[in-house]
Scaffold this motif. Structure first.
Motif, PDB file in Angstrom:
ATOM      1  N   THR A  53       0.832  -1.204   0.000  1.00 14.05           N
ATOM      2  CA  THR A  53       0.000   0.000   0.000  1.00 14.05           C
ATOM      3  C   THR A  53       0.867   1.254   0.000  1.00 14.05           C
ATOM      4  O   THR A  53       0.642   2.180  -0.782  1.00 14.05           O
ATOM      5  N   LEU A  54       1.873   1.272   0.867  1.00 16.61           N
ATOM      6  CA  LEU A  54       2.762   2.436   0.935  1.00 16.61           C
ATOM      7  C   LEU A  54       3.540   2.631  -0.361  1.00 16.61           C
ATOM      8  O   LEU A  54       3.741   3.763  -0.811  1.00 16.61           O
ATOM      9  N   GLU A  55       3.974   1.536  -0.981  1.00 19.50           N
ATOM     10  CA  GLU A  55       4.682   1.647  -2.256  1.00 19.50           C
ATOM     11  C   GLU A  55       3.756   2.190  -3.341  1.00 19.50           C
ATOM     12  O   GLU A  55       4.178   2.994  -4.174  1.00 19.50           O
ATOM     13  N   GLY A  56       2.497   1.763  -3.325  1.00 16.48           N
ATOM     14  CA  GLY A  56       1.519   2.277  -4.293  1.00 16.48           C
ATOM     15  C   GLY A  56       1.270   3.765  -4.101  1.00 16.48           C
ATOM     16  O   GLY A  56       1.195   4.533  -5.075  1.00 16.48           O
ATOM     17  N   ILE A  57       1.163   4.179  -2.857  1.00 19.58           N
ATOM     18  CA  ILE A  57       0.988   5.606  -2.568  1.00 19.58           C
ATOM     19  C   ILE A  57       2.210   6.385  -3.038  1.00 19.58           C
ATOM     20  O   ILE A  57       2.083   7.447  -3.651  1.00 19.58           O
ATOM     21  N   SER A  58       3.383   5.841  -2.776  1.00 24.67           N
ATOM     22  CA  SER A  58       4.624   6.498  -3.197  1.00 24.67           C
ATOM     23  C   SER A  58       4.681   6.645  -4.715  1.00 24.67           C
ATOM     24  O   SER A  58       5.046   7.707  -5.234  1.00 24.67           O
ATOM     25  N   ARG A  59       4.317   5.579  -5.440  1.00 18.51           N
ATOM     26  CA  ARG A  59       4.305   5.649  -6.910  1.00 18.51           C
ATOM     27  C   ARG A  59       3.298   6.696  -7.388  1.00 18.51           C
ATOM     28  O   ARG A  59       3.569   7.462  -8.310  1.00 18.51           O
ATOM     29  N   GLY A  60       2.141   6.726  -6.749  1.00 21.77           N
ATOM     30  CA  GLY A  60       1.114   7.694  -7.127  1.00 21.77           C
ATOM     31  C   GLY A  60       1.559   9.125  -6.881  1.00 21.77           C
ATOM     32  O   GLY A  60       1.336  10.010  -7.721  1.00 21.77           O
ATOM     33  N   LEU A  61       2.204   9.360  -5.743  1.00 20.59           N
ATOM     34  CA  LEU A  61       2.706  10.705  -5.455  1.00 20.59           C
ATOM     35  C   LEU A  61       3.802  11.113  -6.430  1.00 20.59           C
ATOM     36  O   LEU A  61       3.865  12.263  -6.868  1.00 20.59           O
ATOM     37  N   LYS A  62       4.654  10.162  -6.796  1.00 22.79           N
ATOM     38  CA  LYS A  62       5.711  10.440  -7.778  1.00 22.79           C
ATOM     39  C   LYS A  62       5.090  10.801  -9.127  1.00 22.79           C
ATOM     40  O   LYS A  62       5.506  11.767  -9.765  1.00 22.79           O
ATOM     41  N   ASP A  63       4.100  10.013  -9.551  1.00 25.22           N
ATOM     42  CA  ASP A  63       3.416  10.311 -10.809  1.00 25.22           C
ATOM     43  C   ASP A  63       2.761  11.691 -10.756  1.00 25.22           C
ATOM     44  O   ASP A  63       2.803  12.445 -11.730  1.00 25.22           O
TER      45      ASP A  63
ATOM     46  N   THR B  28       3.684  14.324  -8.933  1.00 29.65           N
ATOM     47  CA  THR B  28       4.695  15.389  -8.999  1.00 29.65           C
ATOM     48  C   THR B  28       5.324  15.488 -10.390  1.00 29.65           C
ATOM     49  O   THR B  28       5.783  16.552 -10.780  1.00 29.65           O
ATOM     50  N   GLU B  29       5.335  14.377 -11.136  1.00 31.03           N
ATOM     51  CA  GLU B  29       5.898  14.385 -12.490  1.00 31.03           C
ATOM     52  C   GLU B  29       4.847  14.717 -13.553  1.00 31.03           C
ATOM     53  O   GLU B  29       5.148  14.703 -14.744  1.00 31.03           O
ATOM     54  N   GLY B  30       3.626  14.969 -13.108  1.00 26.93           N
ATOM     55  CA  GLY B  30       2.567  15.332 -14.053  1.00 26.93           C
ATOM     56  C   GLY B  30       1.997  14.169 -14.834  1.00 26.93           C
ATOM     57  O   GLY B  30       1.330  14.357 -15.851  1.00 26.93           O
ATOM     58  N   LYS B  31       2.253  12.959 -14.380  1.00 24.76           N
ATOM     59  CA  LYS B  31       1.753  11.767 -15.070  1.00 24.76           C
ATOM     60  C   LYS B  31       0.371  11.400 -14.531  1.00 24.76           C
ATOM     61  O   LYS B  31       0.171  10.347 -13.931  1.00 24.76           O
ATOM     62  N   VAL B  32      -0.585  12.306 -14.740  1.00 25.73           N
ATOM     63  CA  VAL B  32      -1.941  12.095 -14.227  1.00 25.73           C
ATOM     64  C   VAL B  32      -2.948  12.323 -15.349  1.00 25.73           C
ATOM     65  O   VAL B  32      -2.638  12.958 -16.356  1.00 25.73           O
TER      66      VAL B  32
END
Length: 98
Positions: A64-74, A76-80
């Motif tokens: 779960t934490l890794e998924g949240i981390s990936r989502g936050l990275k995406d 911040t990188e505008g990958k939304v």
């Protein structure tokens, strides 16, 4: 903050040496199955004993934490994508499957 939650969820571990473990293996396993984490100390390094259920919960939390981390990275990188973009892509993929 996560560490505090982890300690509350998992409880404070009992520490014993490998020698103590050898003489008290059955009792230690019973304690682990009851949810009591054990840290086994040894000259070559320490080990942690926890039940399969506790291990599974820990892995779920990590995932779960890794998924949240990936989502936050995406994020911040505008990958939304907007909700409309997601809806259009789903509709497009669903129509290809027919």
């Amino acid at each position: 903050m996560y560490v505090k939650v982890y300690i509350v969820d998992m409880g404070l571990p009992k520490v014993k040496s490998a020698t103590e473990l050898r003489g008290d293996l059955f009792s230690t396993i019973q304690d682990v199955l009851k949810g009591k984490i054990q840290i086994i100390t040894h000259k070559d390094g320490d080990s942690v004993l926890l039940s399969k259920n506790q291990y599974d919960k820990l892995m779920d939390k990590i995932e779960t934490l890794e998924g949240i981390s990936r989502g936050l990275k995406d994020l911040t990188e505008g990958k939304v994508y907007s909700q409309n973009e997601v809806y259009k892509n789903l509709k497009k993929h669903m129509s290809k499957g027919r």
